[in-house]
Design a protein around this motif. Structure first.
Motif, short mmCIF file in Angstrom:
data_model
loop_
_atom_site.label_atom_id
_atom_site.label_comp_id
_atom_site.label_asym_id
_atom_site.label_seq_id
_atom_site.Cartn_x
_atom_site.Cartn_y
_atom_site.Cartn_z
N TRP A 103 0.85 -1.20 0.00
CA TRP A 103 0.00 0.00 0.00
C TRP A 103 0.88 1.24 0.00
CZ3 TRP A 103 -5.08 1.28 -0.39
CH2 TRP A 103 -5.44 2.57 0.00
N ASN A 104 0.60 2.13 -0.91
CA ASN A 104 1.32 3.39 -1.01
C ASN A 104 0.42 4.33 -1.81
OD1 ASN A 104 2.98 5.47 -2.28
ND2 ASN A 104 4.73 4.38 -1.44
N THR A 105 0.08 5.46 -1.24
CA THR A 105 -0.89 6.33 -1.91
C THR A 105 -0.34 6.95 -3.20
OG1 THR A 105 -0.24 8.16 -0.48
CG2 THR A 105 -2.16 6.86 0.19
N ILE A 106 0.97 6.90 -3.38
CA ILE A 106 1.53 7.37 -4.64
C ILE A 106 1.36 6.32 -5.72
CG2 ILE A 106 3.68 8.01 -5.81
CD1 ILE A 106 4.60 9.26 -3.18
N VAL A 107 1.41 5.06 -5.31
CA VAL A 107 1.37 3.95 -6.25
C VAL A 107 -0.04 3.50 -6.59
CG1 VAL A 107 1.94 1.51 -6.46
CG2 VAL A 107 3.66 3.11 -5.63
N VAL A 108 -0.93 3.49 -5.63
CA VAL A 108 -2.26 2.89 -5.84
C VAL A 108 -3.13 3.69 -6.81
CG1 VAL A 108 -2.30 1.69 -3.64
CG2 VAL A 108 -3.31 3.99 -3.81
N VAL A 109 -2.70 4.88 -7.18
CA VAL A 109 -3.48 5.68 -8.14
C VAL A 109 -3.09 5.37 -9.58
CG1 VAL A 109 -3.74 7.53 -6.46
CG2 VAL A 109 -1.87 7.63 -8.13
N ARG A 110 -2.08 4.57 -9.77
CA ARG A 110 -1.55 4.28 -11.11
C ARG A 110 -2.16 3.01 -11.67
NH1 ARG A 110 4.82 5.05 -9.49
NH2 ARG A 110 4.75 7.28 -9.00
N THR A 111 -2.68 3.04 -12.88
CA THR A 111 -3.27 1.85 -13.50
C THR A 111 -2.23 0.75 -13.68
OG1 THR A 111 -2.87 2.76 -15.70
CG2 THR A 111 -5.01 3.21 -14.71
N THR A 112 -1.00 1.14 -13.91
CA THR A 112 0.07 0.16 -14.19
C THR A 112 0.45 -0.66 -12.96
OG1 THR A 112 1.68 1.91 -13.79
CG2 THR A 112 1.07 1.47 -16.08
N GLU A 113 -0.01 -0.24 -11.79
CA GLU A 113 0.37 -0.94 -10.57
C GLU A 113 -0.61 -2.04 -10.16
OE1 GLU A 113 3.14 -0.59 -8.99
OE2 GLU A 113 3.91 1.09 -10.16
N TYR A 114 -1.61 -2.28 -10.98
CA TYR A 114 -2.62 -3.29 -10.68
C TYR A 114 -2.43 -4.52 -11.55
CZ TYR A 114 -4.96 -0.02 -7.62
OH TYR A 114 -5.24 0.83 -6.59
N ASP A 115 -2.66 -5.67 -10.95
CA ASP A 115 -2.37 -6.94 -11.62
C ASP A 115 -3.57 -7.51 -12.38
OD1 ASP A 115 -0.95 -7.13 -8.56
OD2 ASP A 115 0.34 -7.38 -10.32
N TYR A 116 -4.78 -7.23 -11.88
CA TYR A 116 -5.98 -7.81 -12.48
C TYR A 116 -7.04 -6.73 -12.63
CZ TYR A 116 -3.66 -12.04 -10.90
OH TYR A 116 -2.74 -13.03 -10.68
N TRP A 117 -7.84 -6.87 -13.71
CA TRP A 117 -8.89 -5.90 -14.02
C TRP A 117 -10.19 -6.62 -14.37
CZ3 TRP A 117 -8.33 -0.58 -13.83
CH2 TRP A 117 -7.03 -0.12 -13.63
N GLY A 118 -11.29 -5.96 -14.04
CA GLY A 118 -12.58 -6.42 -14.49
C GLY A 118 -12.89 -5.87 -15.87
N GLN A 119 -14.07 -6.21 -16.38
CA GLN A 119 -14.45 -5.81 -17.73
C GLN A 119 -15.11 -4.43 -17.78
OE1 GLN A 119 -16.35 -7.61 -15.82
NE2 GLN A 119 -18.35 -6.65 -16.07
N GLY A 120 -15.49 -3.93 -16.62
CA GLY A 120 -16.07 -2.60 -16.53
C GLY A 120 -17.59 -2.60 -16.53
N THR A 121 -18.16 -1.54 -15.95
CA THR A 121 -19.61 -1.35 -15.94
C THR A 121 -19.89 0.13 -16.22
OG1 THR A 121 -21.65 -1.70 -14.68
CG2 THR A 121 -19.73 -0.97 -13.43
N GLN A 122 -20.86 0.38 -17.09
CA GLN A 122 -21.15 1.75 -17.53
C GLN A 122 -22.00 2.49 -16.50
OE1 GLN A 122 -20.27 3.48 -20.56
NE2 GLN A 122 -21.13 5.21 -19.42
N VAL A 123 -21.58 3.70 -16.19
CA VAL A 123 -22.37 4.60 -15.34
C VAL A 123 -22.63 5.87 -16.15
CG1 VAL A 123 -22.34 6.06 -13.29
CG2 VAL A 123 -21.45 3.72 -13.18
N THR A 124 -23.90 6.20 -16.29
CA THR A 124 -24.29 7.40 -17.03
C THR A 124 -25.14 8.28 -16.12
OG1 THR A 124 -24.28 6.17 -19.11
CG2 THR A 124 -25.41 8.30 -19.09
N VAL A 125 -24.71 9.52 -15.97
CA VAL A 125 -25.43 10.46 -15.12
C VAL A 125 -25.99 11.56 -16.02
CG1 VAL A 125 -25.30 11.99 -13.13
CG2 VAL A 125 -23.80 9.99 -13.27
N SER A 126 -27.30 11.67 -16.03
CA SER A 126 -27.96 12.67 -16.87
C SER A 126 -28.18 13.96 -16.08
CB SER A 126 -29.29 12.15 -17.38
OG SER A 126 -30.17 11.90 -16.29
N SER A 127 -28.14 15.07 -16.80
CA SER A 127 -28.30 16.38 -16.14
C SER A 127 -29.76 16.80 -16.09
CB SER A 127 -27.48 17.43 -16.88
OG SER A 127 -27.86 17.49 -18.23
#
Length: 127
Positions: A103-127
């Motif tokens: 754990w390091n707050t400088i590192v955990v914000v970087r996408t390259t520091e993660y080993d596994y990813w999900g496929q994603g879920t769409q969030v849409t916020v209408s105005s």
């Protein structure tokens, strides 16, 4: 090996709320740092929130601080992102990710520091 599946995305009006879930497989889930990232059309993937394996320590992007809450349920192998007071600029595909490193707050914000990813879920916020 960790397999991640996000759910809970959808369409919501500004000011509304959504709760995203990330179900993880793998016996060592509890040892991973978990993060949420998002990617809007035409933009780079950006950090949203992260939670330490203990589930006690969390870290947020300034843009979501005070509105979003990350949590984890080790018994259910699931990480959550509660999103309140949603804004149109929160519209994006949201991804969860797992990191086996320290754990390091400088590192955990970087996408390259993660080993596994999900496929994603769409969030849409209408105005």
């Amino acid at each position: 090996q960790v397999h991640l599946v996000e759910s809970g995305g959808g369409l919501v009006q500004a000011g509304g709320s959504l709760r995203l879930s990330c179900a993880a497989s793998g016996r060592t889930f509890s040892s991973y740092i978990m993060g949420w990232f998002r990617q809007a059309p035409g933009k780079e993937r950006e950090f949203v929130a992260a939670i330490k394996s203990s589930g006690i320590i969390t870290y947020y992007a300034d843009s979501v601080k005070g509105r979003f809450t990350i949590s984890r349920d080790v018994a259910k192998n699931t990480v959550y992102l509660q999103m309140n007071s949603l804004k149109p600029e929160d519209t994006a595909v949201y991804y969860c990710a797992a990191r086996s490193g320290a754990w390091n707050t400088i590192v955990v914000v970087r996408t390259t520091e993660y080993d596994y990813w999900g496929q994603g879920t769409q969030v849409t916020v209408s105005s």
